[in-house]
Motif scaffolding. Sequence first.
Motif, PDB file in Angstrom:
ATOM      1  N   ALA A   1      33.586   1.664   3.912  1.00 44.75           N
ATOM      2  CA  ALA A   1      32.738   2.798   4.619  1.00 44.75           C
ATOM      3  C   ALA A   1      34.048   4.095   4.839  1.00 44.75           C
ATOM      4  N   VAL A   2      35.236   3.809   5.274  1.00 45.62           N
ATOM      5  CA  VAL A   2      36.276   4.557   5.415  1.00 45.62           C
ATOM      6  C   VAL A   2      36.039   4.639   4.015  1.00 45.62           C
ATOM      7  N   GLY A   3      36.204   4.106   2.343  1.00 44.48           N
ATOM      8  CA  GLY A   3      37.131   3.898   1.731  1.00 44.48           C
ATOM      9  C   GLY A   3      36.388   5.490   0.804  1.00 44.48           C
ATOM     10  N   LEU A   4      34.760   4.302   1.145  1.00 43.08           N
ATOM     11  CA  LEU A   4      33.570   5.715   0.788  1.00 43.08           C
ATOM     12  C   LEU A   4      33.806   6.993   1.250  1.00 43.08           C
ATOM     13  N   ALA A   5      33.884   7.504   2.607  1.00 43.52           N
ATOM     14  CA  ALA A   5      33.984   8.038   3.073  1.00 43.52           C
ATOM     15  C   ALA A   5      35.352   9.383   2.781  1.00 43.52           C
ATOM     16  N   GLU A   6      36.350   7.905   2.254  1.00 40.37           N
ATOM     17  CA  GLU A   6      37.588   9.367   1.479  1.00 40.37           C
ATOM     18  C   GLU A   6      37.199   9.605   0.688  1.00 40.37           C
ATOM     19  N   ARG A   7      36.712   8.438  -0.773  1.00 39.40           N
ATOM     20  CA  ARG A   7      36.193   9.204  -1.826  1.00 39.40           C
ATOM     21  C   ARG A   7      35.310  10.730  -1.999  1.00 39.40           C
TER      22      ARG A   7
ATOM     23  N   PRO B   1      43.018   7.662   6.732  1.00 39.98           N
ATOM     24  CA  PRO B   1      42.004   8.642   6.435  1.00 39.98           C
ATOM     25  C   PRO B   1      42.379  10.158   7.769  1.00 39.98           C
ATOM     26  N   ILE B   2      42.041  10.070   8.520  1.00 40.88           N
ATOM     27  CA  ILE B   2      42.148  11.503   9.753  1.00 40.88           C
ATOM     28  C   ILE B   2      42.953  11.739  10.079  1.00 40.88           C
TER      29      ILE B   2
END
Length: 233
Positions: free
Chosen positions: A72-78, A128-129
């Motif tokens: 989920a985090v990887g998708l948000a970063e993308r 990521p944040i």
Amino acid sequence: MDQTINLWPLLGIAAVIIGFLLRGNPLLVVCCAGVVTGAAAGLDPLAILAKVGNGFMKTRSLSAALLLALLAVGLAERHGLRERAYRWIQDIGDATAGGLLIVYLLARQLTAALGLSAQGGHPQVVRPILVPMAEGAWEKLHGKLSDVQRTRLRAMCAATDNIGLFFGENLFVAFSAVILMHAFMRENGHALDPLYLALWGIPTAMFAFLIHAGRLAWHEYRLSRALQAEEKE
């Protein structure tokens, strides 16, 4: 009756210490320490492998949860999570990197004290944040960071999360360390309530917050002084 205690399995602790001192891969170090412990306890290779497999099977749901969180985090970063965090902090006029990290440290400690230890963490929050927000706050006030300065700032972000979690979760009555201390004290004839043990962690947590907050302020001061010296040159 012979009640001799076999202390050789404690070699596993030495293996962990040596592995981390040599900066080995943490997963490989822990696996090797497990093999050393099992061998020192007199277990054959198949028994050691069975123990490792049994432990993996018991924690497979946790591994799946972590995997889903990372996806989920990887998708948000993308889709621009890091860039959005970087720009958002720059819209706050008086935000500083040190102030941001101090606020995060307090929030991390308080949420961990309530048992919400999964609300932070390196893969889902720090990378990521928190890191792009700290970099954005710094670069808005002081300009671009050098590679060394950026690495140090990221290290302080990671350390802030570690310290907030470590000293915050000790205040949660259902935390494993508190339960372990409660069981140990009870076995030795001291019936102490887990809440009593958790409350005694408050002074330590307060001092940890003050000390690390001071370190964050000092870190930002040193970086700003270094940049001013470079500008004068």
